[in-house]
Design a protein around this motif. Sequence first.
Motif, short mmCIF file in Angstrom:
data_model
loop_
_atom_site.label_atom_id
_atom_site.label_comp_id
_atom_site.label_asym_id
_atom_site.label_seq_id
_atom_site.Cartn_x
_atom_site.Cartn_y
_atom_site.Cartn_z
N SER A 1 0.83 -1.20 0.00
CA SER A 1 0.00 0.00 0.00
C SER A 1 0.87 1.26 0.00
CB SER A 1 -0.91 0.00 1.23
OG SER A 1 -0.14 0.27 2.39
N LYS A 2 0.27 2.36 -0.37
CA LYS A 2 1.00 3.64 -0.42
C LYS A 2 1.53 4.02 0.96
CE LYS A 2 0.48 4.68 -4.74
NZ LYS A 2 1.58 4.79 -5.65
N MET A 3 0.76 3.74 2.00
CA MET A 3 1.19 4.10 3.36
C MET A 3 2.39 3.27 3.79
SD MET A 3 -0.37 6.68 4.38
CE MET A 3 0.08 6.72 6.09
N LEU B 1 5.37 4.61 1.95
CA LEU B 1 5.79 5.86 2.55
C LEU B 1 6.51 5.60 3.87
CD1 LEU B 1 5.77 8.94 2.50
CD2 LEU B 1 3.56 8.87 3.63
N ASP B 2 5.99 4.69 4.66
CA ASP B 2 6.62 4.33 5.93
C ASP B 2 8.02 3.77 5.70
OD1 ASP B 2 6.62 3.99 8.78
OD2 ASP B 2 6.33 1.83 8.44
N LEU B 3 8.17 2.94 4.68
CA LEU B 3 9.47 2.37 4.34
C LEU B 3 10.44 3.47 3.91
CD1 LEU B 3 11.20 -0.16 3.90
CD2 LEU B 3 10.27 -0.29 1.60
N CYS B 4 9.97 4.40 3.09
CA CYS B 4 10.82 5.51 2.63
C CYS B 4 11.27 6.38 3.80
CB CYS B 4 10.09 6.36 1.60
SG CYS B 4 9.89 5.57 0.01
N VAL B 5 10.37 6.68 4.71
CA VAL B 5 10.71 7.49 5.88
C VAL B 5 11.74 6.76 6.73
CG1 VAL B 5 9.79 8.43 8.04
CG2 VAL B 5 8.56 8.80 5.90
N SER B 6 11.55 5.49 6.90
CA SER B 6 12.49 4.70 7.69
C SER B 6 13.88 4.70 7.05
CB SER B 6 11.97 3.27 7.82
OG SER B 6 12.89 2.46 8.51
#
Length: 106
Positions: free
Chosen positions: A2-4, A7-12
Amino acid sequence: MSKMSELDLCVSELRNAAQSLNAVADSLTALFSGSQPEASVQPKSKPTPKPLTLEEVRAVLAEKSRNGHTAKIRELLEKYGAAKLSEIDPQKYAALLAEAEVLGNG
């Protein structure tokens, strides 16, 4: 995915990169200021090489054999106490491969 979660992976990953950059900056600052870094940086140990497989050794020996070194390959196998590669102790693969790789180089 999912997009979330993307996004969570990218932030991490960004946070991990930031931590690494901060550690490098601290090390460089300490290096060029002549002081010791706050936390001693442990040198990374060299990764242990993965053990050679029968298939990897066989591929090299087959190539050497095709290049006209069949008799030398047989001599090497006999030197390691075997009539064929599958009879050789896998712990001896690295030494056998090292000897085989120089065939035809000199």
